[in-house]
Design an enzyme around this catalytic site. Sequence first.
Site, PDB file in Angstrom:
ATOM      1  N   ARG A 236       0.850  -1.189   0.000  1.00  0.00           N
ATOM      2  CA  ARG A 236       0.000   0.000   0.000  1.00  0.00           C
ATOM      3  C   ARG A 236       0.881   1.232   0.000  1.00  0.00           C
ATOM      4  NH1 ARG A 236      -3.696  -2.475  -1.685  1.00  0.00           N
ATOM      5  NH2 ARG A 236      -5.717  -2.876  -0.717  1.00  0.00           N
ATOM      6  N   GLU A 265      -3.618   8.094  -5.078  1.00  0.00           N
ATOM      7  CA  GLU A 265      -3.982   7.370  -6.304  1.00  0.00           C
ATOM      8  C   GLU A 265      -5.281   7.930  -6.860  1.00  0.00           C
ATOM      9  OE1 GLU A 265      -4.122   3.135  -5.620  1.00  0.00           O
ATOM     10  OE2 GLU A 265      -2.108   3.062  -4.812  1.00  0.00           O
ATOM     11  N   HIS A 284      -1.581   0.581  -9.758  1.00  0.00           N
ATOM     12  CA  HIS A 284      -2.251  -0.320  -8.819  1.00  0.00           C
ATOM     13  C   HIS A 284      -2.901  -1.495  -9.567  1.00  0.00           C
ATOM     14  CE1 HIS A 284      -4.311  -0.550  -4.640  1.00  0.00           C
ATOM     15  NE2 HIS A 284      -4.251  -1.740  -5.192  1.00  0.00           N
TER      16      HIS A 284
HETATM   17  N1  LIG Z   1      -0.948  -4.017  -5.411  1.00  0.00           N
HETATM   18  C1  LIG Z   1      -2.054  -4.731  -5.400  1.00  0.00           C
HETATM   19  O1  LIG Z   1      -2.799  -4.726  -6.367  1.00  0.00           O
HETATM   20  C2  LIG Z   1      -2.390  -5.553  -4.210  1.00  0.00           C
HETATM   21  C3  LIG Z   1      -1.911  -5.257  -2.971  1.00  0.00           C
HETATM   22  N2  LIG Z   1      -2.209  -6.046  -1.903  1.00  0.00           N
HETATM   23  C4  LIG Z   1      -1.669  -5.689  -0.581  1.00  0.00           C
HETATM   24  O2  LIG Z   1      -0.893  -6.783  -0.069  1.00  0.00           O
HETATM   25  C5  LIG Z   1      -1.158  -6.922   1.316  1.00  0.00           C
HETATM   26  C6  LIG Z   1      -0.786  -8.308   1.815  1.00  0.00           C
HETATM   27  O3  LIG Z   1      -1.726  -9.246   1.357  1.00  0.00           O
HETATM   28  P1  LIG Z   1      -1.677 -10.784   1.845  1.00  0.00           P
HETATM   29  O4  LIG Z   1      -0.348 -11.367   1.584  1.00  0.00           O
HETATM   30  O5  LIG Z   1      -2.871 -11.456   1.271  1.00  0.00           O
HETATM   31  O6  LIG Z   1      -1.863 -10.597   3.425  1.00  0.00           O
HETATM   32  P2  LIG Z   1      -1.697 -11.672   4.600  1.00  0.00           P
HETATM   33  O7  LIG Z   1      -2.682 -11.277   5.619  1.00  0.00           O
HETATM   34  O8  LIG Z   1      -1.666 -13.055   4.090  1.00  0.00           O
HETATM   35  O9  LIG Z   1      -0.220 -11.380   5.142  1.00  0.00           O
HETATM   36  C7  LIG Z   1       0.156 -10.197   5.749  1.00  0.00           C
HETATM   37  C8  LIG Z   1       1.559 -10.401   6.312  1.00  0.00           C
HETATM   38  O10 LIG Z   1       2.044  -9.122   6.751  1.00  0.00           O
HETATM   39  C9  LIG Z   1       2.709  -9.308   7.973  1.00  0.00           C
HETATM   40  N3  LIG Z   1       2.693  -8.078   8.762  1.00  0.00           N
HETATM   41  C10 LIG Z   1       1.643  -7.485   9.370  1.00  0.00           C
HETATM   42  N4  LIG Z   1       2.042  -6.400  10.048  1.00  0.00           N
HETATM   43  C11 LIG Z   1       3.381  -6.315   9.863  1.00  0.00           C
HETATM   44  C12 LIG Z   1       4.361  -5.413  10.298  1.00  0.00           C
HETATM   45  N5  LIG Z   1       4.039  -4.393  11.110  1.00  0.00           N
HETATM   46  N6  LIG Z   1       5.640  -5.605   9.917  1.00  0.00           N
HETATM   47  C13 LIG Z   1       5.976  -6.657   9.135  1.00  0.00           C
HETATM   48  N7  LIG Z   1       5.071  -7.559   8.675  1.00  0.00           N
HETATM   49  C14 LIG Z   1       3.802  -7.380   9.031  1.00  0.00           C
HETATM   50  C15 LIG Z   1       1.935 -10.424   8.674  1.00  0.00           C
HETATM   51  O11 LIG Z   1       2.740 -11.033   9.660  1.00  0.00           O
HETATM   52  C16 LIG Z   1       1.618 -11.345   7.506  1.00  0.00           C
HETATM   53  O12 LIG Z   1       2.663 -12.257   7.330  1.00  0.00           O
HETATM   54  C17 LIG Z   1      -2.643  -6.548   1.430  1.00  0.00           C
HETATM   55  O13 LIG Z   1      -2.968  -6.141   2.746  1.00  0.00           O
HETATM   56  C18 LIG Z   1      -2.768  -5.417   0.426  1.00  0.00           C
HETATM   57  O14 LIG Z   1      -2.516  -4.183   1.055  1.00  0.00           O
HETATM   58  C19 LIG Z   1      -2.987  -7.151  -2.049  1.00  0.00           C
HETATM   59  C20 LIG Z   1      -3.496  -7.501  -3.262  1.00  0.00           C
HETATM   60  C21 LIG Z   1      -3.273  -6.707  -4.436  1.00  0.00           C
HETATM   61  O1  LIG Z   2      -6.627  -6.765  -3.138  1.00  0.00           O
HETATM   62  C1  LIG Z   2      -6.069  -5.696  -2.873  1.00  0.00           C
HETATM   63  O2  LIG Z   2      -5.786  -5.308  -1.741  1.00  0.00           O
HETATM   64  C2  LIG Z   2      -5.710  -4.806  -3.986  1.00  0.00           C
HETATM   65  O3  LIG Z   2      -5.014  -3.845  -3.794  1.00  0.00           O
HETATM   66  C3  LIG Z   2      -6.250  -5.131  -5.312  1.00  0.00           C
HETATM   67  O4  LIG Z   2      -6.561  -3.920  -5.883  1.00  0.00           O
HETATM   68  P1  LIG Z   2      -7.708  -3.800  -6.954  1.00  0.00           P
HETATM   69  O5  LIG Z   2      -8.688  -4.837  -6.595  1.00  0.00           O
HETATM   70  O6  LIG Z   2      -6.999  -3.988  -8.228  1.00  0.00           O
HETATM   71  O7  LIG Z   2      -8.198  -2.406  -6.722  1.00  0.00           O
END
Ligand SMILES: NC(=O)C1=CN([C@@H]2O[C@H](COP(=O)(O)OP(=O)(O)OC[C@H]3O[C@@H](n4cnc5c(N)ncnc54)[C@H](O)[C@@H]3O)[C@@H](O)[C@H]2O)C=CC1
Ligand SMILES: O=C(O)C(=O)COP(=O)(O)O
Length: 326
Positions: A236, A265, A284
């Site tokens: 993020r 964004e 994104h």
């Molecule tokens: N760019 C994009 O389009 C997308 C971005 N994302 C982002 O990716 C993030 C992660 O997604 P997942 O892997 O599914 O989440 P998840 O819930 O499986 O894993 C999150 C991980 O972050 C770690 N974590 C939490 N707080 C922390 C901290 N203070 N310091 C270090 N590590 C910490 C946790 O221990 C856990 O291992 C989402 O929350 C979202 O913001 C997700 C999907 C798409």
């Molecule tokens: O799943 C998330 O957290 C994402 O950031 C995915 O973003 P989008 O669904 O492409 O807006």
Amino acid sequence: MTASNKPVVTVLTAPGEAPPPGIEAVQARAEVRFACDEQTLRDTLPGTDVMMVTDFRTEALEAAWPTADRLKWIHATSAGVDALMFPALIKGDVTVTNARGIFDRTIAEYVLCSILMFAKDFPRSIRLQLKHEWKHRDTERAEGKQVLVVGAGSIGRQIGRLVNAAGMHAHGIARTPRQKDPDFVAVHGNDELYDQLSHADFVVIAAPLTPQTEGLFDSKAFAAMKKSARLINIGRGPIVKTDDLIQALDDGEIAGAALDVFEEEPLPEDHPLWERENVIMTAHMAGDFIGWKRALTDQFLENFDRWHKGGELFNLVNKELGYAGS
Ligand SMILES: NC(=O)C1=CN([C@@H]2O[C@H](COP(=O)(O)OP(=O)(O)OC[C@H]3O[C@@H](n4cnc5c(N)ncnc54)[C@H](O)[C@@H]3O)[C@@H](O)[C@H]2O)C=CC1
Ligand SMILES: O=C(O)C(=O)COP(=O)(O)O
């Protein structure tokens, strides 16, 4: 439930957004209502059992919240739920689930692609090609490089898998450290962040946005990184202090960045990041593959069927922590 004994699902979308692909399958099992703002929420929430949220209209939802008289479960069709949570939802007993898992592989591909683009100096080759300029250079080997994944969760694990398969060494940072992990050399705790930053050639942010991660990547973190290191942010935007990042790039504290998410964004047209030759930027979209919206509906449906049968939901978000992983 309605008179026909069907549960009621309200789908919250952005104004003007098309219904999610595959919603007919939900309509076959439930009475589906659509809402896109506070007024339509006030009309649809009374009697609603379940919400599927494809666009975070958090202010509208918070305002209409008192009309949710029988809501039990909100499913967010994204992995990050930072923009959804508000105090009454966190404190109340409505369950929240998310889209954990859907974007893991495609985001890992994006990260591997970014690493290889930097190593092979592709951004410069593309600029030279546009000018019809033939300019030979020697480029880096990715093999043997150390990759630090900050946020070793569902996405982070796939990143570890792919970079290890390409001959690099993946380390993780998570809230719970673990020495034995099939996808990382080691998963370190938060307290080791600065030490680990000093060893990494590529630092990948795959953490959720929480009060603990907001602004985590500031001038102090960049000073801890190798001058040759590149930052890749697919988590993020607000996890990185953009002004500090620009300063670190200007001062040569780090060598480059690949950014999919931003503090603001869409990124404004006149933003200084656009012009930088050592920055790769995307809108994104790191996880979005052809068919992703349908995959999100299918995932909701799988969980909905469990809920309908009284089974346990998967991808439960820990509302206090703000994410689903461990
Ligand atoms: N760019 C994009 O389009 C997308 C971005 N994302 C982002 O990716 C993030 C992660 O997604 P997942 O892997 O599914 O989440 P998840 O819930 O499986 O894993 C999150 C991980 O972050 C770690 N974590 C939490 N707080 C922390 C901290 N203070 N310091 C270090 N590590 C910490 C946790 O221990 C856990 O291992 C989402 O929350 C979202 O913001 C997700 C999907 C798409
Ligand atoms: O799943 C998330 O957290 C994402 O950031 C995915 O973003 P989008 O669904 O492409 O807006």
